[in-house]
Each structure stands twice: as C-alpha cells, then as structure tokens.
Design a protein around this motif. Structure first.
Motif, PDB file in Angstrom:
ATOM      1  N   UNK A 222       0.825  -1.203   0.000  1.00  0.00           N
ATOM      2  CA  UNK A 222       0.000   0.000   0.000  1.00  0.00           C
ATOM      3  C   UNK A 222       0.865   1.261   0.000  1.00  0.00           C
ATOM      4  N   UNK A 223       0.210   2.406  -0.083  1.00  0.00           N
ATOM      5  CA  UNK A 223       0.793   3.749   0.030  1.00  0.00           C
ATOM      6  C   UNK A 223       1.868   4.019  -1.019  1.00  0.00           C
ATOM      7  N   UNK A 224       1.419   4.351  -2.219  1.00  0.00           N
ATOM      8  CA  UNK A 224       2.310   4.652  -3.335  1.00  0.00           C
ATOM      9  C   UNK A 224       2.525   6.157  -3.511  1.00  0.00           C
ATOM     10  N   UNK A 225       2.339   6.927  -2.458  1.00  0.00           N
ATOM     11  CA  UNK A 225       2.470   8.380  -2.583  1.00  0.00           C
ATOM     12  C   UNK A 225       3.839   8.839  -3.041  1.00  0.00           C
ATOM     13  N   UNK A 226       4.893   8.056  -2.749  1.00  0.00           N
ATOM     14  CA  UNK A 226       6.245   8.452  -3.146  1.00  0.00           C
ATOM     15  C   UNK A 226       6.736   7.673  -4.372  1.00  0.00           C
ATOM     16  N   UNK A 227       5.854   7.034  -5.085  1.00  0.00           N
ATOM     17  CA  UNK A 227       6.285   6.249  -6.253  1.00  0.00           C
ATOM     18  C   UNK A 227       6.778   7.170  -7.365  1.00  0.00           C
ATOM     19  N   UNK A 228       7.482   6.576  -8.329  1.00  0.00           N
ATOM     20  CA  UNK A 228       7.986   7.332  -9.456  1.00  0.00           C
ATOM     21  C   UNK A 228       8.890   6.479 -10.295  1.00  0.00           C
ATOM     22  N   UNK A 229       9.624   7.118 -11.201  1.00  0.00           N
ATOM     23  CA  UNK A 229      10.597   6.415 -12.034  1.00  0.00           C
ATOM     24  C   UNK A 229      11.956   7.089 -11.869  1.00  0.00           C
ATOM     25  N   UNK A 230      12.987   6.292 -11.941  1.00  0.00           N
ATOM     26  CA  UNK A 230      14.353   6.777 -11.755  1.00  0.00           C
ATOM     27  C   UNK A 230      15.198   5.642 -11.232  1.00  0.00           C
ATOM     28  N   UNK A 231      16.062   5.934 -10.280  1.00  0.00           N
ATOM     29  CA  UNK A 231      16.905   4.922  -9.651  1.00  0.00           C
ATOM     30  C   UNK A 231      16.072   4.186  -8.596  1.00  0.00           C
ATOM     31  N   UNK A 232      15.865   2.879  -8.756  1.00  0.00           N
ATOM     32  CA  UNK A 232      14.992   2.162  -7.816  1.00  0.00           C
ATOM     33  C   UNK A 232      15.686   1.719  -6.541  1.00  0.00           C
ATOM     34  N   UNK A 233      16.916   2.174  -6.298  1.00  0.00           N
ATOM     35  CA  UNK A 233      17.653   1.712  -5.122  1.00  0.00           C
ATOM     36  C   UNK A 233      16.949   2.052  -3.815  1.00  0.00           C
ATOM     37  N   UNK A 234      16.106   3.088  -3.818  1.00  0.00           N
ATOM     38  CA  UNK A 234      15.401   3.460  -2.585  1.00  0.00           C
ATOM     39  C   UNK A 234      14.548   2.315  -2.054  1.00  0.00           C
ATOM     40  N   UNK A 235      14.070   1.447  -2.934  1.00  0.00           N
ATOM     41  CA  UNK A 235      13.228   0.332  -2.501  1.00  0.00           C
ATOM     42  C   UNK A 235      14.013  -0.776  -1.813  1.00  0.00           C
ATOM     43  N   UNK A 236      15.337  -0.684  -1.807  1.00  0.00           N
ATOM     44  CA  UNK A 236      16.151  -1.727  -1.182  1.00  0.00           C
ATOM     45  C   UNK A 236      16.356  -1.503   0.308  1.00  0.00           C
ATOM     46  N   UNK A 237      15.989  -0.347   0.836  1.00  0.00           N
ATOM     47  CA  UNK A 237      16.223  -0.063   2.255  1.00  0.00           C
ATOM     48  C   UNK A 237      15.589  -1.117   3.155  1.00  0.00           C
ATOM     49  N   UNK A 238      14.499  -1.712   2.715  1.00  0.00           N
ATOM     50  CA  UNK A 238      13.806  -2.730   3.510  1.00  0.00           C
ATOM     51  C   UNK A 238      14.708  -3.915   3.830  1.00  0.00           C
ATOM     52  N   UNK A 239      15.739  -4.140   3.031  1.00  0.00           N
ATOM     53  CA  UNK A 239      16.647  -5.259   3.270  1.00  0.00           C
ATOM     54  C   UNK A 239      17.320  -5.156   4.631  1.00  0.00           C
ATOM     55  N   UNK A 240      17.506  -3.930   5.111  1.00  0.00           N
ATOM     56  CA  UNK A 240      18.143  -3.713   6.413  1.00  0.00           C
ATOM     57  C   UNK A 240      17.133  -3.386   7.502  1.00  0.00           C
ATOM     58  N   UNK A 241      16.009  -2.801   7.135  1.00  0.00           N
ATOM     59  CA  UNK A 241      15.062  -2.346   8.147  1.00  0.00           C
ATOM     60  C   UNK A 241      14.111  -3.443   8.612  1.00  0.00           C
ATOM     61  N   UNK A 242      13.927  -4.506   7.827  1.00  0.00           N
ATOM     62  CA  UNK A 242      12.967  -5.546   8.204  1.00  0.00           C
ATOM     63  C   UNK A 242      13.460  -6.967   7.960  1.00  0.00           C
ATOM     64  N   UNK A 243      14.172  -7.202   6.863  1.00  0.00           N
ATOM     65  CA  UNK A 243      14.512  -8.573   6.496  1.00  0.00           C
ATOM     66  C   UNK A 243      15.577  -9.166   7.419  1.00  0.00           C
ATOM     67  N   UNK A 244      15.517 -10.485   7.586  1.00  0.00           N
ATOM     68  CA  UNK A 244      16.558 -11.201   8.309  1.00  0.00           C
ATOM     69  C   UNK A 244      17.792 -11.341   7.415  1.00  0.00           C
ATOM     70  N   UNK A 245      18.886 -11.820   7.983  1.00  0.00           N
ATOM     71  CA  UNK A 245      20.100 -12.029   7.191  1.00  0.00           C
ATOM     72  C   UNK A 245      19.820 -12.980   6.028  1.00  0.00           C
ATOM     73  N   UNK A 246      19.149 -14.085   6.322  1.00  0.00           N
ATOM     74  CA  UNK A 246      18.811 -15.044   5.256  1.00  0.00           C
ATOM     75  C   UNK A 246      17.876 -14.402   4.241  1.00  0.00           C
TER      76      UNK A 246
END
Length: 316
Positions: A222-246
């Motif tokens: 949900x919540x696509x208010x900040x969506x757009x096109x460009x460098x998609x690296x911003x979507x990778x932050x979740x790898x550190x904020x929520x995901x486990x090492x595996x």
C-alpha cells in the motif's frame, strides 16, 4: 549552481477529523453519505486516513506537498495494478477541496491485512522472495512518461546527495551514540556508487507499515504516494530495516542487485535510520522507536563490515 535538489522547508501539516470527512463525502459523494466514518489507527503521516464503511477508505493529504501525489496516484495506480502480482490500492473516486479542507483527496478500496513485522512474518525467506518478486514486476513496467523525482516524492529515484545535510546534522547530534567514522565510510560509499541512468519504476517507501500480511505471508503493498521512475535503489532499504540475514540474501539474489545498487540501497536505509535516531535519542517517550532505529543501524553497520571482509576497506 548545484544540481542537488533542495528538500525545502518542513511541510506545514493540518489536522483533519471525522466530522470534516463526513461533510466532504456528503457534499461530493452523497450516495456514500450514510456510511460510517472512523479514523484508521496508525494511518500514516503524509495522509489522514479514515475507514468509510467496511469496504472503502478516505485518504486526505496532511500538507500541500503531500497533495501533489493525488493526481499521480489516480493516473498511474490503475495501470500499475494490472501488472503487479499483489493487490495495491486503486482509487475509486477523486475528491475536490471543500469549504474547510484545502486539498484534493481520494477514496480507495480497503485492502485487508496487518502490517508486516518480524514477529508476524511466518517464513522470512519466503517473505523476502515474494517482496523481491513484487519489486521485480514493478521495475519491469514501462517507465516512459512516468513521474520523475520531485517534491511529490521528496526526490526518491534521484541522487542520495539530496540527503547529505540530513546525515551531517544527524551525526553532529549523535556523536556519542554511533560509530561516526564507520557511518561516514558507508555513506561515502553509497554516494560514490554509480547508477546506470536507466529509469525504472519504484514504490519509494517500502516499509513494514506499507507491507500487509495475511496468515503471515505478504498479501498486499500500500501507500504509493512516493512512487515514481528513476533509480529504484530506494526500494532496497527494507533489506536492512525488516529482512533477516537469510531473507536479505534471498531478496538480493532474486533481484540480481549489483554492488553499486546495493550500496545505494544501503545509503537509503542509513540516512533514514540516522534521521530517526537523531529525533528520538533524547526523548524518553520515543525510547522504543530509538531502540528500533539503533537495531537497524547496527544491522546496516554489521552487514557493511561483513561485505568488506574480502574487499579492501575504503581509504579515508
């Protein structure tokens, strides 16, 4: 002149209550006027969110800058929804400014589920892969004519240097609370990591509150208010904020993320975490939020150090 965007002043938010929403709905969509209206718990910062009966929700931007996303969402979300493997919000109606509310607003279908959290995710590795599949599908959508970085999404999809001042301010405040030298090294590595310049779609705020679970599995985004096109690296932050090492490893493998993109993604996680640390570290009422930000920061630092074991460390 610098080509680094200026974030500008902090948005001046307004409050909205259920009675205001009731008047707006009754005036503009009288066929919905009899539906009950209740605020959504933890409904977000950029928008005030209300249940409208059992199947709909109302989203009202809390500031003029956030209202810039309304037309974007109405134009693009129906097109994106058809290309994505999970449900996303799609607008039902667009509201106009009213007597006591100054911005455009939206009615959406309600998407059920509970926000993702470490203790609610049934299988962390599967969750990570499912999320990667969603982002891969989003990136595959034709980016032509898509919304470029701007105030509508706080320049997500653009250069990380936009947030350099925020990082410096946070480090000045957190000098006794973080490994400043290591943080600066990670940040400099992210700033130096080159983007290939190919526009791709991104969500812009892949965070646990925007990832909904059903029976412990990823069920909607949900919540696509900040969506757009460009460098998609911003979507990778979740790898550190929520995901486990595996999960992080599975997530990166499924998206085939190269070292430069991964470094930029780490940078997105870093500046946001530092910002959270800086406004919560000395406030007792924010102790839980500060502790979580510290946990994320430790994850970022340890993952970076581990990644440099077989590579030369950056020279200061």
């Amino acid at each position: 002149m610098s080509d680094v965007p200026d974030l500008g002043p902090v948005p001046q938010r307004i409050t909205v209550d259920a009675e205001q929403v009731r008047r707006l709905v009754a005036d503009q969509f009288p066929h919905l006027a009899d539906l009950p209206i209740e605020p959504v718990a933890n409904g977000g910062w950029d928008n005030w969110t209300f249940h409208l009966g059992p199947d709909l929700l109302v989203r009202l931007p809390s500031a003029a800058e956030y209202a810039l996303a309304v037309d974007k969402e109405h134009r693009w979300l129906p097109a994106l929804a058809a290309r994505l493997p999970l449900p996303i919000p799609t607008p039902v109606a667009r509201g106009q400014p009213g007597v006591d509310y100054p911005y455009p607003w939206s009615i959406y279908r309600w998407l059920g589920g509970e926000p993702a959290s470490l203790d609610r995710i049934a299988d962390p590795a599967r969750f990570a892969v499912d999320l990667a599949e969603f982002l891969a599908a989003l990136r595959s959508v034709d980016a032509a004519c898509g919304p470029q970085p701007g105030v509508h999404n706080w320049f997500r999809g653009g250069t990380l240097r936009t947030y350099d001042k925020i990082v410096e301010q946070a480090l000045a405040e957190l000098d006794d609370h973080v490994d400043v030298e290591l943080v600066r090294e990670i940040w400099a590595t992210a700033l130096d990591a080159r983007w290939d310049g190919v526009d791709r779609w991104f969500h812009g705020d892949i965070a646990q509150g925007n990832l909904l679970l059903a029976d412990g599995q990823l069920a909607a985004v949900i919540d696509f208010g900040t969506c757009g096109v460009g460098d998609p690296a911003c979507d990778l932050a979740i790898a550190w904020t929520l995901l486990t090492v595996e999960g992080r490893q599975a997530f990166r493998a499924r998206l085939s993320v190269d070292d430069a993109t991964w470094a930029r993604g780490r940078g997105w996680a870093l500046w946001k975490t530092l910002a959270t640390c800086s406004y919560t570290f000395d406030a007792p009422e924010d102790a839980a939020e500060f502790a979580n930000a510290q946990r994320i920061l430790a994850e970022i630092l340890s993952e970076y150090v581990a990644s440099t074991v077989t590579k030369p460390r950056r020279q200061q």
